[in-house]
Motif scaffolding. Structure first.
Motif, short mmCIF file in Angstrom:
data_model
loop_
_atom_site.label_atom_id
_atom_site.label_comp_id
_atom_site.label_asym_id
_atom_site.label_seq_id
_atom_site.Cartn_x
_atom_site.Cartn_y
_atom_site.Cartn_z
N TYR A 104 23.11 -14.33 -11.70
CA TYR A 104 22.72 -14.12 -13.11
C TYR A 104 21.24 -14.33 -13.41
N GLN A 105 20.48 -14.80 -12.43
CA GLN A 105 19.06 -15.06 -12.66
C GLN A 105 18.32 -13.81 -13.14
N LYS A 106 18.49 -12.68 -12.43
CA LYS A 106 17.78 -11.45 -12.78
C LYS A 106 18.25 -10.92 -14.13
N ARG A 107 19.56 -10.97 -14.35
CA ARG A 107 20.08 -10.49 -15.63
C ARG A 107 19.55 -11.33 -16.78
N TYR A 108 19.43 -12.63 -16.54
CA TYR A 108 18.92 -13.54 -17.56
C TYR A 108 17.46 -13.25 -17.89
N THR A 109 16.64 -13.17 -16.84
CA THR A 109 15.20 -12.94 -17.07
C THR A 109 14.95 -11.55 -17.66
N TYR A 143 16.91 -10.01 -19.68
CA TYR A 143 17.29 -10.11 -21.09
C TYR A 143 16.16 -10.75 -21.89
N LEU A 144 15.59 -11.81 -21.36
CA LEU A 144 14.47 -12.47 -22.04
C LEU A 144 13.27 -11.55 -22.17
N ASN A 145 12.97 -10.82 -21.10
CA ASN A 145 11.84 -9.90 -21.13
C ASN A 145 12.05 -8.77 -22.13
N LYS A 146 13.31 -8.32 -22.24
CA LYS A 146 13.63 -7.28 -23.23
C LYS A 146 13.35 -7.78 -24.64
N LEU A 147 13.73 -9.03 -24.92
CA LEU A 147 13.45 -9.62 -26.23
C LEU A 147 11.95 -9.75 -26.46
N ALA A 148 11.22 -10.14 -25.41
CA ALA A 148 9.79 -10.35 -25.54
C ALA A 148 9.04 -9.08 -25.85
N LEU A 149 9.62 -7.92 -25.49
CA LEU A 149 8.96 -6.64 -25.75
C LEU A 149 9.16 -6.15 -27.18
N ALA A 150 10.11 -6.75 -27.88
CA ALA A 150 10.34 -6.36 -29.28
C ALA A 150 9.11 -6.66 -30.12
N ILE A 163 8.40 -15.36 -22.70
CA ILE A 163 7.92 -14.90 -21.39
C ILE A 163 7.81 -16.07 -20.43
N PHE A 164 7.32 -17.20 -20.94
CA PHE A 164 7.18 -18.40 -20.09
C PHE A 164 8.54 -18.85 -19.57
N LYS A 165 9.53 -18.86 -20.46
CA LYS A 165 10.87 -19.29 -20.06
C LYS A 165 11.47 -18.32 -19.04
N ALA A 166 11.21 -17.04 -19.21
CA ALA A 166 11.70 -16.05 -18.26
C ALA A 166 11.14 -16.30 -16.88
N GLU A 167 9.84 -16.60 -16.81
CA GLU A 167 9.20 -16.87 -15.52
C GLU A 167 9.73 -18.17 -14.91
N GLU A 168 9.96 -19.18 -15.78
CA GLU A 168 10.44 -20.47 -15.30
C GLU A 168 11.84 -20.35 -14.70
N ILE A 169 12.70 -19.61 -15.38
CA ILE A 169 14.06 -19.41 -14.89
C ILE A 169 14.05 -18.60 -13.60
N PHE A 228 18.70 -21.56 -28.04
CA PHE A 228 18.40 -20.14 -27.85
C PHE A 228 18.72 -19.73 -26.40
N LEU A 229 18.27 -20.54 -25.45
CA LEU A 229 18.49 -20.23 -24.03
C LEU A 229 19.96 -20.38 -23.65
N GLN A 230 20.64 -21.33 -24.27
CA GLN A 230 22.08 -21.49 -24.01
C GLN A 230 22.85 -20.27 -24.50
N ALA A 231 22.47 -19.76 -25.66
CA ALA A 231 23.14 -18.57 -26.22
C ALA A 231 22.95 -17.37 -25.30
N ILE A 232 21.75 -17.24 -24.73
CA ILE A 232 21.49 -16.11 -23.84
C ILE A 232 22.32 -16.24 -22.56
N TYR A 233 22.45 -17.46 -22.03
CA TYR A 233 23.28 -17.64 -20.84
C TYR A 233 24.71 -17.17 -21.12
N LEU A 234 25.25 -17.55 -22.26
CA LEU A 234 26.60 -17.14 -22.62
C LEU A 234 26.69 -15.64 -22.87
#
Length: 405
Positions: free
Chosen positions: A274-279, A281-288, A298-304, A395-401
């Protein structure tokens, strides 16, 4: 393998009702095929060490799985007593009688003690108590204690003054060994240990600085919140046994997790899945549009993407929020399914309500469910931006779910 010149010691610290945890550790060490040459203990650790010497695991397990308030205090003690009533009873006994009478505890230890097994065992024994008459600590080993005095000295080591009365032996008054050394590693060293496994219950008591030692010391300590050391609640003690078992197998890399426990490598597999799917998803949000100036996402995506431990923290924190049982050994797919099941039980809000009262008191489950439901709704991106800044963990917990399943 340990050669004939090497001696493995099990050191059990004091901690009252937390002693149940030590039995769970012992169970795991049996599974790992550990053999002991020395067992030392203080307070409840001295009582458990006695059974270790006797190699009476089944007896210890049965005792701690079924122990109740009445077994420790007296026959008329109500097992359903509240903590407030419990402390009131302690205070009353301290003032009126100098502490609780340990006669029920003595009966329990007498049932556990088997002189023949104890003295015929090839495991040496040591305990710590404190002589209040001389105001000096006393350390006793198997060869220094007569068979008819073992129970007395074990009780003396466990006389948690002022909650319990002092223990009288041959005209001397003794109190809990935790007043001198609550985790007798140094005693094990003095007895010739070359390898030490110590259980630190993190209970009240003095811990001495470990003396110079050429061998290795492995310390096992609880990852979860345990019961109060004076709270002999049967259900909680059974849970503590499971925690001790889980923590030990995690310590020796047979299971995974921190507060929660997972089968070996299941967290790593979950990360790889799920790492790639998670990051992504975060990157998709960051592009909005509304997120373009937000570096946090973006920072959280890189950290994960680069930090398995951080991803694991998110996974386990979800279990805390949704109150999943902590003593279970989880298959990661069943864990994730259970999270999703608990999530779906929660009623969500409009995210604008959360933003309006961002500093208000909301159930974290409600916040996560609301973010989870409204993550992909374009009309709420502005509010999601605010929430992601102020409540990043939820926020990050919601994305994991969101990305699982």
């Amino acid at each position: 393998m340990v050669n004939n010149k090497e001696k493995v010691a099990l050191v059990l610290s004091g901690g009252g009702a937390l002693g149940a945890y030590e039995v769970g550790v012992w169970k795991a060490l049996i599974k790992l095929h550990y053999k002991f040459n020395i067992a030392t203990g203080t307070s409840v650790g001295a009582l458990n060490a006695l059974m270790v010497v006797q190699k009476d695991f089944k007896k210890a397990y049965k005792l701690w799985s079924n122990i109740s308030f009445a077994d420790i205090y007296d026959e008329n003690f109500d097992n359903k007593i509240s903590k407030k009533e419990l402390y009131h009873k302690y205070a009353k006994e301290i003032v009126a009688n100098g502490g609780m009478d340990p006669k029920a505890l003595e009966k329990l230890v007498q049932r556990a003690y088997d002189a023949q097994k104890f003295y015929n065992s090839d495991i040496d024994y040591g305990l710590v108590t404190f002589n209040l008459s001389s105001f000096k600590p006393e350390v006793k080993t198997k060869k220094e204690i007569k068979p008819d005095q073992i129970v007395n000295y074990a009780i003396a080591s466990a006389s948690c003054f002022p909650a319990f009365k002092v223990k009288n032996i041959d005209g001397n008054k003794y109190i809990d060994g935790g007043y001198y050394d609550n985790m007798p590693i140094n005693l094990a060293i003095d007895m010739g240990a070359t390898h030490i496994i110590a259980i630190d219950l993190k209970a009240i008591g003095i811990k001495r600085k470990t003396k110079e030692f050429a061998g290795d010391i492995v310390i096992i300590t609880p990852n979860n919140k345990l019961l109060n050391m004076l709270d002999f609640d049967t259900v909680k003690m059974r849970q503590a046994i499971k925690f001790g078992y889980n923590d030990t197998l995690k310590k020796f890399h047979k299971l995974d997790g921190t507060k929660f426990t997972f089968k070996k490598d299941h967290l790593q597999k979950n990360y790889l899945n799920y790492q790639k799917r998670y990051t992504n998803y975060l990157n998709k949000l960051a592009l909005a549009k509304e997120y373009k100036q937000i570096d946090l996402i973006i920072f959280k995506a890189e950290e994960i993407n680069n930090n398995f431990a951080y991803f694991q923290e998110i996974v386990e924190s979800c279990g805390e929020v949704f109150n999943l049982p902590e003593e279970i050994i989880y298959d990661i797919r069943k864990y994730n399914k259970k999270l999703k099941k608990e999530l779906l039980k929660v009623e969500s809000l409009n995210i604008k309500e959360i933003v309006k009262n961002i500093k208000g008191i909301f159930d974290k489950r409600v916040i996560i469910k609301t973010i989870y439901e409204q993550l992909e709704n374009p009309k709420y991106l502005k509010q999601l931006q605010i929430v992601s800044d102020i409540l990043p963990k939820e926020f990050l917990q919601a994305i994991y779910l969101k990305i699982w399943g």
